[in-house]
Scaffold this motif. Structure first.
Motif, PDB file in Angstrom:
ATOM      1  N   SER A 162      52.064  -1.244 -43.017  1.00 41.75           N
ATOM      2  CA  SER A 162      52.319  -2.546 -43.636  1.00 41.75           C
ATOM      3  C   SER A 162      53.562  -3.218 -43.062  1.00 41.75           C
ATOM      4  O   SER A 162      53.879  -4.349 -43.423  1.00 41.75           O
ATOM      5  CB  SER A 162      52.492  -2.376 -45.150  1.00 41.75           C
ATOM      6  OG  SER A 162      53.560  -1.470 -45.431  1.00 41.75           O
ATOM      7  N   GLY A 163      54.285  -2.529 -42.171  1.00 42.53           N
ATOM      8  CA  GLY A 163      55.511  -3.082 -41.616  1.00 42.53           C
ATOM      9  C   GLY A 163      55.245  -4.117 -40.543  1.00 42.53           C
ATOM     10  O   GLY A 163      54.207  -4.103 -39.868  1.00 42.53           O
ATOM     11  N   THR A 164      56.203  -5.039 -40.354  1.00 44.25           N
ATOM     12  CA  THR A 164      56.099  -6.091 -39.335  1.00 44.25           C
ATOM     13  C   THR A 164      57.350  -6.061 -38.453  1.00 44.25           C
ATOM     14  O   THR A 164      58.371  -5.460 -38.811  1.00 44.25           O
ATOM     15  CB  THR A 164      55.971  -7.480 -39.975  1.00 44.25           C
ATOM     16  OG1 THR A 164      57.201  -7.804 -40.655  1.00 44.25           O
ATOM     17  CG2 THR A 164      54.829  -7.525 -40.969  1.00 44.25           C
ATOM     18  N   PHE A 165      57.264  -6.734 -37.324  1.00 44.79           N
ATOM     19  CA  PHE A 165      58.404  -6.800 -36.411  1.00 44.79           C
ATOM     20  C   PHE A 165      59.574  -7.543 -37.059  1.00 44.79           C
ATOM     21  O   PHE A 165      60.744  -7.164 -36.890  1.00 44.79           O
ATOM     22  CB  PHE A 165      57.985  -7.504 -35.122  1.00 44.79           C
ATOM     23  CG  PHE A 165      59.060  -7.560 -34.083  1.00 44.79           C
ATOM     24  CD1 PHE A 165      59.223  -6.533 -33.167  1.00 44.79           C
ATOM     25  CD2 PHE A 165      59.930  -8.662 -34.014  1.00 44.79           C
ATOM     26  CE1 PHE A 165      60.223  -6.590 -32.206  1.00 44.79           C
ATOM     27  CE2 PHE A 165      60.924  -8.726 -33.054  1.00 44.79           C
ATOM     28  CZ  PHE A 165      61.076  -7.686 -32.152  1.00 44.79           C
ATOM     29  N   LEU A 166      59.258  -8.609 -37.819  1.00 46.01           N
ATOM     30  CA  LEU A 166      60.313  -9.405 -38.433  1.00 46.01           C
ATOM     31  C   LEU A 166      61.010  -8.678 -39.566  1.00 46.01           C
ATOM     32  O   LEU A 166      62.202  -8.893 -39.817  1.00 46.01           O
ATOM     33  CB  LEU A 166      59.732 -10.725 -38.949  1.00 46.01           C
ATOM     34  CG  LEU A 166      59.289 -11.748 -37.894  1.00 46.01           C
ATOM     35  CD1 LEU A 166      58.708 -12.983 -38.557  1.00 46.01           C
ATOM     36  CD2 LEU A 166      60.455 -12.134 -36.995  1.00 46.01           C
ATOM     37  N   ASN A 167      60.294  -7.817 -40.271  1.00 42.49           N
ATOM     38  CA  ASN A 167      60.852  -7.116 -41.433  1.00 42.49           C
ATOM     39  C   ASN A 167      61.033  -5.631 -41.147  1.00 42.49           C
ATOM     40  O   ASN A 167      60.712  -4.788 -41.981  1.00 42.49           O
ATOM     41  CB  ASN A 167      59.942  -7.314 -42.652  1.00 42.49           C
ATOM     42  CG  ASN A 167      59.826  -8.780 -43.033  1.00 42.49           C
ATOM     43  OD1 ASN A 167      60.791  -9.540 -42.935  1.00 42.49           O
ATOM     44  ND2 ASN A 167      58.642  -9.193 -43.453  1.00 42.49           N
ATOM     45  N   ALA A 168      61.511  -5.315 -39.946  1.00 44.01           N
ATOM     46  CA  ALA A 168      61.671  -3.910 -39.569  1.00 44.01           C
ATOM     47  C   ALA A 168      62.872  -3.264 -40.241  1.00 44.01           C
ATOM     48  O   ALA A 168      62.915  -2.030 -40.388  1.00 44.01           O
ATOM     49  CB  ALA A 168      61.800  -3.793 -38.059  1.00 44.01           C
ATOM     50  N   ASP A 169      63.877  -4.057 -40.656  1.00 42.51           N
ATOM     51  CA  ASP A 169      65.085  -3.516 -41.300  1.00 42.51           C
ATOM     52  C   ASP A 169      65.729  -2.409 -40.473  1.00 42.51           C
ATOM     53  O   ASP A 169      66.106  -1.346 -40.995  1.00 42.51           O
ATOM     54  CB  ASP A 169      64.751  -2.992 -42.714  1.00 42.51           C
ATOM     55  CG  ASP A 169      64.313  -4.102 -43.655  1.00 42.51           C
ATOM     56  OD1 ASP A 169      64.768  -5.249 -43.470  1.00 42.51           O
ATOM     57  OD2 ASP A 169      63.490  -3.822 -44.547  1.00 42.51           O
ATOM     58  N   GLY A 170      65.831  -2.651 -39.185  1.00 47.05           N
ATOM     59  CA  GLY A 170      66.492  -1.680 -38.324  1.00 47.05           C
ATOM     60  C   GLY A 170      65.640  -0.513 -37.897  1.00 47.05           C
ATOM     61  O   GLY A 170      66.132   0.402 -37.220  1.00 47.05           O
ATOM     62  N   ASN A 171      64.384  -0.504 -38.257  1.00 46.07           N
ATOM     63  CA  ASN A 171      63.476   0.577 -37.856  1.00 46.07           C
ATOM     64  C   ASN A 171      63.047   0.331 -36.414  1.00 46.07           C
ATOM     65  O   ASN A 171      62.142  -0.468 -36.137  1.00 46.07           O
ATOM     66  CB  ASN A 171      62.264   0.611 -38.790  1.00 46.07           C
ATOM     67  CG  ASN A 171      61.389   1.832 -38.564  1.00 46.07           C
ATOM     68  OD1 ASN A 171      61.392   2.421 -37.483  1.00 46.07           O
ATOM     69  ND2 ASN A 171      60.628   2.213 -39.583  1.00 46.07           N
ATOM     70  N   VAL A 172      63.703   1.024 -35.470  1.00 44.69           N
ATOM     71  CA  VAL A 172      63.445   0.798 -34.050  1.00 44.69           C
ATOM     72  C   VAL A 172      62.019   1.195 -33.687  1.00 44.69           C
ATOM     73  O   VAL A 172      61.341   0.510 -32.901  1.00 44.69           O
ATOM     74  CB  VAL A 172      64.460   1.578 -33.195  1.00 44.69           C
ATOM     75  CG1 VAL A 172      64.155   1.392 -31.700  1.00 44.69           C
ATOM     76  CG2 VAL A 172      65.879   1.132 -33.502  1.00 44.69           C
TER      77      VAL A 172
END
Length: 347
Positions: A162-172
Motif C-alpha cells: 500500500s506504500g507509495t513513492f511520495l509517502n515513503a517516510d524515509g523507507n529507502v
C-alpha cells in the motif's frame, strides 16, 4: 450522498466484488502452494494473477482495437484526399470523413476501448488497497481479516504493497521499488506504442493526422504515467506494469503473425515465409514480378521468371494411333482385295 456519489457507487461496487473475488481465489491458490497467507509475496502474486485474468477477458476488445487501428491506417490515403478536397470547409470535411469511417466499418474510438475499460478497474483496485491499508475497510467479498492482511502485506519484509513513492517516510527500499516500477511502467508504455508505429504502420499513414495523434500519445502517455505513478501504491504499480507487459507481448504476436499490408512487419513476414518455404524445398517464385522488382534489373519492367512448362502430348485419334512411326499403316493379315476371304476364315 449526491448524484455523482450514487453513480460512482453503482459503477464501483460491482467492480469491488469482481476484483476481490478473483484476488481471493489467487491468494488461496498461492497459500495452498506454501506461501504464508499474510506475506507480501502471496498478495503481490495474487495481483499479478488478477491482471492476467482481466487481460484475458479483454482479448475480444483487443482484437477490435487491432482491426480499428489497421482500418484507420489503411484509409489514411482517402482521408488525405478528403482533406485536399474539403480543406476549406471543415463541416463538410467532418461529414465526409465520418461517412468514410462508416463505409469502411472503422470506429476511430475502438482503439481506446481496452485502456478506457481498464481505468475503472485500476481505480477500484487502488481504492480496495488504499482503504484496506488505512482503515481496514473490507470491500466486495473481502472479510475484515483479509482486508487487514492485504493492506499490511509487505514485500521483502520492508516494502508495503500500500506504500507509495511520495509517502515513503524515509523507507529507502520502498522508494527504490516504487521508482523501479514507475520506470518499468513508463518504459513498457513507450515501447508498446513505439512497436506499433515502427513496424505495423504503412508509410502513407505516418504523415497524416492519425500518425500525429499516435506520435502525441507516444510521448505524452509515458510522461502522464511517470508523473502520476509516484502517487500509486506498489500493488497498483504491479498491476499496471504487468498489464503493459501483456499488451507488449500480445501486440508483438499479432504484428509478427498478422501484420497490416504495406508495413515493415508485413515485408518481414513475407521474407520469413519465403525462407521457410526454401528450407523445406518449396521455394516460392512470383508468377509475374512487379515493375522495379526484377532481381537482375531492378529498374526494368516486369519479367516472368517462372520455369518453362513441359508440353503435354496431343491427343490422337484411333486411326492415327494405328499408324506406325513413319506414318505407314500397321501390317495386317487382311487381304488387299476386300472380296478375298481372310486367312483363317472358311470360304
Amino acid at each position: 450522498m449526491g448524484f455523482l456519489g450514487t453513480l460512482g457507487s453503482l459503477i464501483m461496487t460491482p467492480l469491488y466484488y469482481a476484483i476481490s473475488f478473483v484476488l481471493i481465489l489467487w491468494h488461496r491458490l498461492f497459500t495452498l502452494l506454501g506461501l504464508p497467507p499474510d506475506s507480501g509475496a502471496a498478495w503481490a502474486l495474487s495481483i499479478i494473477g488478477l491482471t492476467l485474468v482481466i487481460r484475458a477477458a479483454l482479448i475480444p476488445l483487443f482484437v477490435r482495437q487491432i482491426k480499428a487501428s489497421r482500418n484507420m491506417q489503411l484509409i489514411q490515403p482517402k482521408v488525405k484526399e478528403l482533406q485536399k478536397k474539403y480543406g476549406h470547409d471543415r463541416e463538410r470535411l467532418a461529414q465526409e470523413t465520418m461517412k468514410l469511417y462508416k463505409e469502411s466499418g472503422t470506429n476511430p474510438f475502438a482503439s481506446c476501448l481496452p485502456i478506457l475499460l481498464q481505468m475503472p478497474i485500476f481505480f477500484a483496485l487502488f481504492r480496495l488497497l488504499d482503504q484496506a491499508a488505512k482503515n481496514g475497510t473490507a470491500h466486495g467479498v473481502l472479510t475484515e481479516e483479509l482486508a487487514d492482511s492485504f493492506g499490511n502485506a509487505e514485500l521483502f519484509g520492508k516494502v508495503p504493497l500500500s506504500g507509495t513513492f511520495l509517502n515513503a517516510d524515509g523507507n529507502v527500499a520502498l522508494q527504490v521499488t516504487a521508482a523501479f516500477l514507475v520506470l518499468a511502467m513508463t518504459a513498457t508504455t513507450f515501447l508498446t506504442q513505439r512497436q506499433l508505429m515502427s513496424k505495423n504502420m504503412p508509410a502513407d499513414a505516418l504523415s497524416g493526422p492519425y500518425a500525429q495523434q499516435q506520435k502525441l500519445l507516444l510521448y505524452v502517455l509515458p510522461i502522464v504515467f511517470a508523473v502520476g505513478g509516484i502517487a500509486f501504491p506498489i500493488g497498483v504499480l504491479l498491476y499496471w506494469t504487468t498489464s503493459n507487459l501483456w499488451t507488449m507481448g500480445q501486440q508483438f504476436y499479432v504484428i509478427r503473425n498478422n501484420p497490416a499490408p504495406g508495413t515493415p512487419a508485413f515485408a518481414a513476414k513475407e521474407a520469413r515465409d519465403r525462407a521457410k518455404a526454401a528450407k523445406h524445398g518449396h521455394p516460392e517464385t512470383p508468377a509475374v514480378e512487379a515493375p522495379g522488382t526484377d532481381p537482375v534489373d531492378p529498374a526494368g519492367p516486369a519479367v516472368d521468371r517462372r520455369p518453362p512448362q513441359r508440353q503435354q502430348p496431343k491427343k490422337q485419334t484411333r486411326s492415327q494411333r494405328k499408324k506406325g512411326a513413319g506414318g505407314q499403316p500397321r501390317p495386317t493379315n487382311r487381304p488387299t482385295n476386300p472380296t478375298d476371304p481372310i486367312e483363317g476364315e472358311n470360304a
